[in-house]
Motif scaffolding. Structure first.
Motif, PDB file in Angstrom:
ATOM      1  N   PHE A 211     -18.790  63.628 -74.995  1.00 26.34           N
ATOM      2  CA  PHE A 211     -19.296  64.880 -75.545  1.00 26.34           C
ATOM      3  C   PHE A 211     -18.518  66.099 -75.053  1.00 26.34           C
ATOM      4  O   PHE A 211     -18.738  67.210 -75.532  1.00 26.34           O
ATOM      5  CB  PHE A 211     -20.773  65.055 -75.174  1.00 26.34           C
ATOM      6  N   VAL A 212     -17.627  65.898 -74.091  1.00 31.20           N
ATOM      7  CA  VAL A 212     -16.914  67.028 -73.486  1.00 31.20           C
ATOM      8  C   VAL A 212     -15.604  67.275 -74.223  1.00 31.20           C
ATOM      9  O   VAL A 212     -14.788  66.363 -74.389  1.00 31.20           O
ATOM     10  CB  VAL A 212     -16.626  66.757 -71.997  1.00 31.20           C
ATOM     11  N   ASP A 213     -15.421  68.493 -74.693  1.00 34.15           N
ATOM     12  CA  ASP A 213     -14.183  68.895 -75.361  1.00 34.15           C
ATOM     13  C   ASP A 213     -13.283  69.554 -74.325  1.00 34.15           C
ATOM     14  O   ASP A 213     -13.411  70.744 -74.017  1.00 34.15           O
ATOM     15  CB  ASP A 213     -14.496  69.866 -76.494  1.00 34.15           C
ATOM     16  N   MET A 214     -12.365  68.770 -73.769  1.00 33.41           N
ATOM     17  CA  MET A 214     -11.526  69.278 -72.686  1.00 33.41           C
ATOM     18  C   MET A 214     -10.617  70.414 -73.145  1.00 33.41           C
ATOM     19  O   MET A 214     -10.163  71.211 -72.318  1.00 33.41           O
ATOM     20  CB  MET A 214     -10.701  68.139 -72.089  1.00 33.41           C
ATOM     21  N   ALA A 215     -10.371  70.526 -74.439  1.00 33.66           N
ATOM     22  CA  ALA A 215      -9.555  71.637 -74.943  1.00 33.66           C
ATOM     23  C   ALA A 215     -10.262  72.979 -74.735  1.00 33.66           C
ATOM     24  O   ALA A 215      -9.613  74.029 -74.722  1.00 33.66           O
ATOM     25  CB  ALA A 215      -9.235  71.429 -76.425  1.00 33.66           C
TER      26      ALA A 215
END
Length: 319
Positions: free
Chosen positions: A218-222
């Motif tokens: 669920f984590v959008d590292m961008a």
């Protein structure tokens, strides 16, 4: 802030924000667990209550807001982490004298009631749970429970998890879910005609960052910001203590992995908040309840070349 900006979905945090007031520049009284929690309980500064560092006891003779509410007729419960006693003093602390009618405690040491439940009800996962116990030198582990069992020797057979990792056992067995379960039960069992104080406090997101499996997706590292650099490193006036305060040169995992797991922990916590809100709705108490969502301190997360918390008075730590 970054989670709400799209780095990770936190719909229940956002719902709570829409329902009330956001303090965007709130500063902790002390960037350490025990002193900050003592201030929240008593309203006194660090020097006022005397809990100068982790490892101190909060003096039980000092009035707390929980005790005042109990005396005023509130039903009071402590669910999760309280940390008015040093972790190394006991894995089964009794906080009822501070003003709690009911307590179900699990803290950073990962011993006590939660571990006892795992051992009795989910024995097939005990070794995996032992791998997450990093403070094995807590004296009580060497003489644990009424039979004085040497759990420290048993845990020594299992390598301890290091760095950031996903929990090696099912989500429903996590400390976080266990705390929420007791919180929901406390709310459900309470007399709706009696005012209620539920102190629901989680260990996560505290290092080591360890969300359940499946939450990292669920984590959008961008959209996760990179750490602020070590601007003090070549400054001749830089504090001499800084190189010893979690300098990244001594950390074996990178900031991307740490922040990904940290944000995954936040997504997991958001789901738990949803369960608490649901429990209040089912009892018809949501509209009449003040919900205060806060932390005792921040986390450096590699900003300024540091990790964890402590004598680092940057926003990442104190806000």
């Amino acid at each position: 802030e970054a989670a709400r900006a799209g780095a990770a979905p936190v719909p229940n945090f956002e719902r709570l924000a829409r329902m009330g007031t956001n303090f965007r520049r709130c500063v902790s009284s002390n960037p350490l667990c025990c002193p900050a929690r003592a201030t929240l309980a008593t309203g006194l500064s660090t020097r006022g209550h005397g809990v100068l560092q982790n490892g101190y006891y909060l003096d039980g003779s000092i009035p707390t807001f929980m005790r005042l509410l109990r005396e005023a007729g509130y039903g009071t419960g402590a669910l999760g982490k309280v940390h008015f006693h040093p972790h190394y003093s006991s894995l089964h602390p009794d906080y009822r004298s501070y003003g709690f009618d009911v307590q179900h405690i699990t803290e950073d040491g990962r011993g006590g009631e939660w571990l006892d439940w795992i051992r009795s009800e989910h024995a097939e996962h005990v070794r995996a749970v032992y791998s997450t116990v990093w403070a094995r030198e807590i004296p009580e582990f060497a003489e644990y429970g009424p039979d004085g069992e040497d759990l420290a020797a048993e845990m020594a057979k299992v390598p301890v998890q290091r760095g950031a990792y996903e929990l090696p056992f099912p989500e429903e067995l996590s400390q976080t879910n266990w705390i929420t379960g007791h919180a929901v039960d406390f709310i459900a069992a309470a007399d709706v005609n009696k005012p209620l104080l539920a102190h629901i406090s989680y260990v996560q997101p505290h290092s080591p960052f360890a969300p359940p499996a499946g939450y990292r997706k669920f984590v959008d590292m961008a959209k996760v910001p990179a750490p602020v650099g070590r601007e003090w490193k070549d400054d001749p006036l830089g504090p001499v203590c800084f190189p010893g305060l979690g300098n990244v040169d001594n950390i074996e995992f990178g900031w991307e992995e740490a922040r990904e797991h940290y944000f995954a922990d936040l997504v997991h916590l958001d789901a738990q908040l949803g369960k608490v809100l649901g429990a209040l709705e089912r009892r018809g108490r949501l509209e009449e309840t003040y919900i205060v969502l806060l932390s005792d301190h921040g986390e450096m997360l590699f900003d300024h070349g540091m990790v964890s918390k402590g004598e680092m008075h940057y926003d990442a730590c104190v806000r």
